[in-house]
Design a protein around this motif. Structure first.
Motif, PDB file in Angstrom:
ATOM      1  N   VAL A 318      -4.956 -22.818 112.078  1.00 16.16           N
ATOM      2  CA  VAL A 318      -5.941 -23.525 111.250  1.00 16.16           C
ATOM      3  C   VAL A 318      -5.190 -24.586 110.462  1.00 16.16           C
ATOM      4  O   VAL A 318      -4.313 -24.262 109.649  1.00 16.16           O
ATOM      5  N   VAL A 319      -5.513 -25.853 110.716  1.00 13.65           N
ATOM      6  CA  VAL A 319      -4.775 -26.953 110.094  1.00 13.65           C
ATOM      7  C   VAL A 319      -5.733 -27.859 109.331  1.00 13.65           C
ATOM      8  O   VAL A 319      -6.942 -27.879 109.583  1.00 13.65           O
ATOM      9  N   GLY A 320      -5.174 -28.619 108.413  1.00 10.24           N
ATOM     10  CA  GLY A 320      -5.952 -29.540 107.594  1.00 10.24           C
ATOM     11  C   GLY A 320      -5.244 -29.775 106.280  1.00 10.24           C
ATOM     12  O   GLY A 320      -4.271 -29.090 105.943  1.00 10.24           O
ATOM     13  N   LYS A 326      -8.839 -24.021 104.367  1.00 15.89           N
ATOM     14  CA  LYS A 326      -8.066 -23.146 105.245  1.00 15.89           C
ATOM     15  C   LYS A 326      -7.832 -21.762 104.636  1.00 15.89           C
ATOM     16  O   LYS A 326      -8.155 -20.736 105.235  1.00 15.89           O
ATOM     17  N   THR A 327      -7.249 -21.761 103.443  1.00 18.41           N
ATOM     18  CA  THR A 327      -6.929 -20.487 102.801  1.00 18.41           C
ATOM     19  C   THR A 327      -8.192 -19.719 102.441  1.00 18.41           C
ATOM     20  O   THR A 327      -8.240 -18.487 102.579  1.00 18.41           O
ATOM     21  N   SER A 484      -1.636 -23.558 108.289  1.00 24.83           N
ATOM     22  CA  SER A 484      -0.486 -24.422 108.028  1.00 24.83           C
ATOM     23  C   SER A 484      -0.900 -25.882 108.008  1.00 24.83           C
ATOM     24  O   SER A 484      -1.918 -26.267 108.595  1.00 24.83           O
ATOM     25  N   HIS A 485      -0.094 -26.708 107.306  1.00 26.09           N
ATOM     26  CA  HIS A 485      -0.252 -28.153 107.448  1.00 26.09           C
ATOM     27  C   HIS A 485       0.911 -28.735 108.240  1.00 26.09           C
ATOM     28  O   HIS A 485       0.971 -29.940 108.455  1.00 26.09           O
ATOM     29  N   ASP A 486       1.838 -27.881 108.688  1.00 24.35           N
ATOM     30  CA  ASP A 486       2.976 -28.321 109.495  1.00 24.35           C
ATOM     31  C   ASP A 486       2.626 -28.151 110.972  1.00 24.35           C
ATOM     32  O   ASP A 486       2.703 -27.058 111.535  1.00 24.35           O
ATOM     33  N   LEU A 487       2.239 -29.248 111.607  1.00 23.42           N
ATOM     34  CA  LEU A 487       1.740 -29.171 112.978  1.00 23.42           C
ATOM     35  C   LEU A 487       2.843 -28.872 113.987  1.00 23.42           C
ATOM     36  O   LEU A 487       2.565 -28.392 115.083  1.00 23.42           O
ATOM     37  N   ARG A 488       4.094 -29.143 113.629  1.00 23.46           N
ATOM     38  CA  ARG A 488       5.197 -28.791 114.539  1.00 23.46           C
ATOM     39  C   ARG A 488       5.288 -27.278 114.694  1.00 23.46           C
ATOM     40  O   ARG A 488       5.539 -26.768 115.784  1.00 23.46           O
ATOM     41  N   MET A 498      -7.739 -25.035 115.247  1.00 17.29           N
ATOM     42  CA  MET A 498      -8.975 -25.449 114.596  1.00 17.29           C
ATOM     43  C   MET A 498      -8.602 -26.397 113.458  1.00 17.29           C
ATOM     44  O   MET A 498      -7.792 -26.046 112.601  1.00 17.29           O
ATOM     45  N   VAL A 499      -9.171 -27.588 113.463  1.00 12.64           N
ATOM     46  CA  VAL A 499      -8.881 -28.598 112.445  1.00 12.64           C
ATOM     47  C   VAL A 499     -10.018 -28.605 111.431  1.00 12.64           C
ATOM     48  O   VAL A 499     -11.188 -28.775 111.795  1.00 12.64           O
TER      49      VAL A 499
END
Length: 538
Positions: A318-320, A326-327, A484-488, A498-499
């Motif tokens: 889950v990113v954004g 997210k949290t 996370s916000h770290d896509l790597r 999921m964005v």
């Protein structure tokens, strides 16, 4: 650049004395920073980066800290030889500093205007309308929208990126010759991080200032620095132009740092694997109350109609950006906050269960938080921290059986079981995160929410934690919700992504497809910032 450096650190050593014992944190370090140049100090936590930077402004705690050798020459003047009243003339005027966590650096009891204006008053005697006009000008320069409306705001009323911009405004108030930036983007989203890096480079060009940039993220070094000094165990092991160091690293430690990227691809779950967790049209709305009677006049829609399905052995990333929900989504799925909409876990609908009924499900649902130091009790030993869940959920275990389970969990996360009688402050950040993971897996759960578990870690440790999480998943068949916000990191761990933005899902699908061809502008901007497709500082 001129031939004469603006800052010259010469043979600097820093030692700390406590309880009659002396340890050396920085060992004969030398480097230079020229006018208009950016020099990066990189290395893992404990390498001596921040101690070196703090020494420049004599911000270490004396007499516990001492300098057995060296000089720090700024503009032809040895700062280490200056008395306290003289170094105050330099601090905040000729040399300024931006710290890693603005929330702890800003005074929570003072408004934005008061904090920026204080710098102007202390060093320039500026006050009244002139000071207010200058504050507004500074906030405009650092990209605060509608700065007049933010003058009366307190730090807690600003986003993380806005707080960091205020810190930069304070640092640049007197147009310094040298800016020291100590991990200024570590806690920020990738898009905000890119904005802050662009801002710093733009301001540097405009003001002609030099910059000493401390970071553990080599991606940032590529984007912002002219030269780099690699530190390890208090020493500079390699230094040179950024392009040369990245193209031809010579020291083994530098090679390890450059190679320390989260790697590998997650194994997709079996298509017939059972669904572990499912939620449909999930909503978490926080009421906005106003007036004397505190009537509800609206809602903050933190999660607004999201559906989730995660199978056994699968990782949903889950990113954004911060504030995207997210949290909140993770906490709602764990039933740690109230929500609307059905949540089915292991075939049982749990959104209708009360607190007492949910307690029986807690063993199967665990969470690992972003900050292990904040989530581990400083008054409990590692053995007690990990064994606490066993005492609650498996009270029938004997002391010997519980100890054996704790030892097995520590072995699983790669920690020496002999260290189980020590306390959290005696471990590094990466080790503390391993303890937090051990606490989660000792109960043998089916589902684990991982909330930014690697964001505060060095690159080498981050890669190790990703490998550990993948190994545990394969060994135990764990199901992860990875926030996370770290896509790597997400690319290395998640099979589905999921964005989120503003409490809703803007895009969702298999990770391989989403990373290869994002469909929405928001996702493309997020990916561009994370993977440096468009450099934030050219």
């Amino acid at each position: 650049m001129t031939d004469t450096p603006l800052l010259s650190v010469q043979d600097l050593s820093v030692a700390f004395t406590q309880g009659g014992r002396t340890s050396v944190a920085v060992d004969r370090v030398s480097f230079e920073v020229h006018r208009g140049e950016t020099v990066a100090l990189v290395g893992e936590s404990g390498s001596g980066k921040s101690v070196t930077a703090l020494s420049v402004l004599k911000l270490l705690q004396y007499p516990a800290a001492s300098h057995p050798s060296g000089a720090i020459v700024f503009n032809g003047e040895n700062l280490l030889a200056l008395p306290e009243h003289e170094i105050r003339r330099v601090r905040g005027n000729d040399i300024t500093m931006v710290f890693q966590e603005p929330m702890t650096s800003l005074n929570p009891l003072h408004t934005v205007e008061q904090q920026v204006a204080e710098i102007l008053f202390l060093h320039r005697g500026m006050r009244g309308p002139a000071a207010r006009a200058r504050v507004i000008e500074l906030l405009t320069e650092v990209g605060i929208p509608e700065p007049e409306t933010r003058l009366g705001s307190y730090p807690h009323q600003l986003s993380g990126g806005q707080r960091q911009r205020v810190m930069i405004a304070m640092a640049l108030a007197n147009e310094p010759k040298l800016l020291i930036a100590d991990e200024p983007t570590t806690a920020l989203d990738v898009t905000v991080q890119a904005q802050i890096l662009t801002l710093l480079k733009d301001l540097q060009r405009r003001l002609g200032m030099a910059m000493l940039f401390i970071t553990h993220d080599l991606g940032i070094v590529r984007r912002i620095a002219d030269r780099v000094c690699v530190m390890n165990h208090g020493k500079i092991v390699e230094a040179g132009p950024v392009a040369d160091i990245f193209a031809r690293p010579e020291h083994p430690y530098t090679k390890a740092l450059i190679a320390a990227q989260p790697r590998g691809n997650p194994a997709p779950p079996h298509p017939e694997a059972p669904v572990v967790l499912e939620a449909k049209d999930l909503k978490v709305w926080f009421p906005i109350k106003a007036g004397v009677l505190r009537k509800t006049v609206g809602h903050i829609k933190a999660v607004d109609g999201i559906s989730v399905e995660i199978r056994r052995g699968e990782t949903l990333g889950v990113v954004g950006e911060s504030g995207s929900g997210k949290t909140t989504l993770g906490l709602a799925l764990l039933r740690l906050i109230s929500s609307d909409g059905p949540i089915v876990f292991m075939g049982r609908q749990i959104d209708v269960l009360n607190f007492k009924q949910m307690r029986g499900q807690r063993r199967e649902m665990q969470v690992v938080f972003q900050d292990p130091f904040g989530s581990l009790s400083p008054r409990m030993s590692v053995s007690d921290i990990i064994g606490e869940g066993l005492r609650v959920h498996q009270p029938g275990l004997s002391d010997e059986e519980r100890e054996a389970r704790v030892i097995a969990a520590l072995n699983d996360v790669g920690l020496d079981p002999e260290a189980r009688h020590r306390y959290p402050h005696e471990f590094s950040g990466g080790q503390r995160q391993r303890i937090a993971i051990a606490r989660a897996i000792v109960l043998e759960p089916s589902f684990v929410v991982l909330d930014e578990p690697t964001s505060a870690l060095d690159m080498i440790v981050q890669a190790q934690i990703v490998d550990l999480l993948r190994d545990l998943q394969n060994k135990r068949g764990l199901t992860y919700l990875f926030i996370s916000h770290d896509l790597r990191v997400v690319a290395a761990l998640a099979s589905q992504v999921m964005v989120m933005k503003g409490g809703v899902v803007v895009e969702k699908g298999p990770a391989s497809e989403l990373f290869a061809a994002p469909k929405t502008d928001y996702t493309r901007a997020l990916f561009a910032a994370a993977f440096n497709i468009e450099t934030a500082a050219s």
